[in-house]
Design a protein around this motif. Sequence first.
Motif, PDB file in Angstrom:
ATOM      1  N   ASP A 103       0.832  -1.208   0.000  1.00 25.77           N
ATOM      2  CA  ASP A 103       0.000   0.000   0.000  1.00 25.77           C
ATOM      3  C   ASP A 103       0.866   1.258   0.000  1.00 25.77           C
ATOM      4  O   ASP A 103       0.570   2.235  -0.691  1.00 25.77           O
ATOM      5  CB  ASP A 103      -0.909   0.002   1.231  1.00 25.77           C
ATOM      6  N   ASN A 130     -17.641   0.534   1.372  1.00 23.94           N
ATOM      7  CA  ASN A 130     -18.417   1.665   0.858  1.00 23.94           C
ATOM      8  C   ASN A 130     -19.911   1.396   0.978  1.00 23.94           C
ATOM      9  O   ASN A 130     -20.382   0.273   0.773  1.00 23.94           O
ATOM     10  CB  ASN A 130     -18.037   1.924  -0.595  1.00 23.94           C
ATOM     11  N   CYS A 169     -13.677   4.674   0.218  1.00 26.28           N
ATOM     12  CA  CYS A 169     -12.627   3.675   0.455  1.00 26.28           C
ATOM     13  C   CYS A 169     -11.539   3.734  -0.605  1.00 26.28           C
ATOM     14  O   CYS A 169     -10.360   3.484  -0.330  1.00 26.28           O
ATOM     15  CB  CYS A 169     -13.241   2.262   0.494  1.00 26.28           C
ATOM     16  N   LEU A 170     -11.939   4.084  -1.853  1.00 30.02           N
ATOM     17  CA  LEU A 170     -10.943   4.151  -2.935  1.00 30.02           C
ATOM     18  C   LEU A 170     -10.162   5.453  -2.912  1.00 30.02           C
ATOM     19  O   LEU A 170      -8.953   5.462  -3.167  1.00 30.02           O
ATOM     20  CB  LEU A 170     -11.632   3.983  -4.294  1.00 30.02           C
ATOM     21  N   LEU A 184      -8.713  -0.173  -9.979  1.00 33.34           N
ATOM     22  CA  LEU A 184      -9.082   0.613  -8.800  1.00 33.34           C
ATOM     23  C   LEU A 184      -8.290   1.911  -8.729  1.00 33.34           C
ATOM     24  O   LEU A 184      -8.840   2.987  -8.458  1.00 33.34           O
ATOM     25  CB  LEU A 184      -8.850  -0.212  -7.532  1.00 33.34           C
ATOM     26  N   CYS A 207       1.393   1.428  -9.976  1.00 29.79           N
ATOM     27  CA  CYS A 207       0.389   2.355  -9.467  1.00 29.79           C
ATOM     28  C   CYS A 207       0.539   3.742 -10.090  1.00 29.79           C
ATOM     29  O   CYS A 207      -0.446   4.442 -10.326  1.00 29.79           O
ATOM     30  CB  CYS A 207       0.486   2.442  -7.937  1.00 29.79           C
ATOM     31  N   ASN A 235     -16.952   6.710  -3.644  1.00 27.14           N
ATOM     32  CA  ASN A 235     -16.367   5.559  -2.930  1.00 27.14           C
ATOM     33  C   ASN A 235     -15.224   6.062  -2.054  1.00 27.14           C
ATOM     34  O   ASN A 235     -14.084   6.206  -2.499  1.00 27.14           O
ATOM     35  CB  ASN A 235     -15.864   4.502  -3.918  1.00 27.14           C
ATOM     36  N   GLN A 261      -6.305  -4.353  -9.426  1.00 28.06           N
ATOM     37  CA  GLN A 261      -5.709  -3.258  -8.659  1.00 28.06           C
ATOM     38  C   GLN A 261      -5.472  -2.035  -9.532  1.00 28.06           C
ATOM     39  O   GLN A 261      -5.707  -0.911  -9.119  1.00 28.06           O
ATOM     40  CB  GLN A 261      -4.415  -3.718  -8.017  1.00 28.06           C
ATOM     41  N   ARG A 313      -9.375   4.382 -11.597  1.00 29.10           N
ATOM     42  CA  ARG A 313     -10.685   5.005 -11.363  1.00 29.10           C
ATOM     43  C   ARG A 313     -10.594   6.042 -10.238  1.00 29.10           C
ATOM     44  O   ARG A 313     -11.190   7.122 -10.313  1.00 29.10           O
ATOM     45  CB  ARG A 313     -11.711   3.932 -10.986  1.00 29.10           C
ATOM     46  N   ALA A 314      -9.807   5.725  -9.163  1.00 27.09           N
ATOM     47  CA  ALA A 314      -9.688   6.675  -8.056  1.00 27.09           C
ATOM     48  C   ALA A 314      -9.065   7.985  -8.519  1.00 27.09           C
ATOM     49  O   ALA A 314      -9.519   9.068  -8.143  1.00 27.09           O
ATOM     50  CB  ALA A 314      -8.860   6.057  -6.938  1.00 27.09           C
TER      51      ALA A 314
END
Length: 626
Positions: free
Chosen positions: A68, A214, A199-200, A129, A100, A197, A126, A132-133
């Motif tokens: 992370d 979420n 969380c994202l 995600l 990332c 969202n 991943q 999109r974030a």
Amino acid sequence: MALRVALLFSLFGVLLGQGAEQISMEDCCKNGQKHGTDHEDCASLPLISESTTCRIVQEQCCVTVLEDKMCTNGINIAKDQGACDSLFTNTCDTKTTKMCCDCCTLGKTAHELGLPCDHNLSVGHQCNLVSRACCVEGATAHQRELPNKDETTENGDSALNNQCNGKCAHRCVGNDTCACFKGYKLKPDGKSCEDINECLVGASNCRGGERCINTEGSFRCQREVSCGTGYELTDSNNCKDIDECETGIHNCGPQFQCQNTQGSFRCLPKVQCGSGFIQDALGNCIDINECVSQTGPCNRGQICVNTVGSYTCQRNSVNCGRGYHLNEEGTRCVDIDECKTTENVCGGHACLNMLGSYRCECEAGYMFNSITRLCEDVNECRHYPGRLCAHKCENTLGSYKCSCTTGFMLAADGRNCDDLNECESTPCSQECANVYGSYQCYCRRGYQLSDLDGTTCEDIDECVTGSHTCTENQSCFNVQGGFRCLSFECPNNYRRVGETRCERLLCNESVQCLTMPLRITYYYLTFPTNIPIFTTIFRMGPSHTVPGDDIHIAITAGNEGGFFRTEQMPTGGVMSVAKLINKPEDFELSLELRLRRYGTITTYLAKVLVFVTQEEPRVPYNPLLE
């Protein structure tokens, strides 16, 4: 990555057995997360439990923290720099960071081109995600957050909605502009709202060990792992121990009492058995038969009789004497074969069994002691004084050995002593004479024997002791093993100054006189043979130098054998050994120094007398002589 750890926790909670005190999986995960945060490394995790399950949870939670963090670093690089060219994928760490970064750049590009944030590209879960974030964050960057529906008045909402002709799904902020409630964002059509969202985009406030879930317009935090057997989850999302004894869900029998422990319970017997009894699995007390134990409780000649909770020892009616014992039936006495016991009664010597006793057949140098019944060493040196060894006798186990006093060595027969010729080991520095049982050191002429150790010959300084033969017009110069009588006369047009120097008289503008040395100085040197080549033995130069001085030094006489050489130096010159001098010899060298200063040449001459003496051998250190 958080989903992977949650699945592990739910599985490992089932694997933990009831009745054993274990560290909770939550504590194992917290330890792994803390180690990853503090050390940024998961290769050397500390072992906090012997459980393999806890070890796996530690590693997975630690790896999740690192991944992370690496992913967050990649997203920040994409946001700050707009490109990921500075990252290389030569290690696993930078590979995750670059993935990332690239996926966030993909989401930012989709927002800039007006493309939808949800795409169907097969770039991995991943990456989808992250893309999109970053895309959603770019779309909401210029929107102003409005209060929730219940935070405004109904009249105010109606008035604003009228300004937008009722097209807004949530709120109208005037000027035909729509906005959304907290937890939502405006869609590209400018009137519809969709859930954010949290969380994202990282807008949640979930604690460590909790997973963000979420919900419509909001989110909730849920523990990543179950509490495990023996614990229950409270309303505050914490794990609480279940008291199995109080709730009556234990399985202790009627003969046992339940005792609660953290995460489990124990069954303790209500009745404690006394001495001589043992408790079975049902809590009953069973008598112990002490007579059948491996080590009988009674002494030899006694019979053990078991009783309830104890035993008694009864004396055997047959009493055997020393060297005998009862047979297996206990009816008669039989001989004890001491030679076959494991005690090795004769200590390595031959053993002979006899009725009721035994005897040791001792080896040479030993004698059997009938009282202690052992073979004891015979001290031959005490029994036969002066008959075994010529000098000294030393007793050993089973024998003896002879030795000699200083100055003698043991003869071939091992008993007598022969004179030792110490001179063969060169104990003296010069001359050695062997005498019976010792030796005597002598020195050659010019030396005397040292009073310190009696072996190192020291040089006699005849010049100090007055034992030289020099005349009054001569000076005495000491050398190793002797002396030299020295004298010199100054040549014409020179006058003597002091003991070793001649100075030139006035030249009266004579050209030939000006070419002669301004000063002639005599020097005396002595050193032994075989000194190393290139050893500097003499230095020569003006008393002071000035800029522009031109100095030359050379040997003008006495070096026919080429044993010496000169070398120019900034302030003069030096003379050193050029060839090995391996025998005593005297040299008379003339060393000339020519100094050019301010256009004038001045010459200086050094008469160097070198006396090379014989090198004396070095005697090795002998601590016995001190």
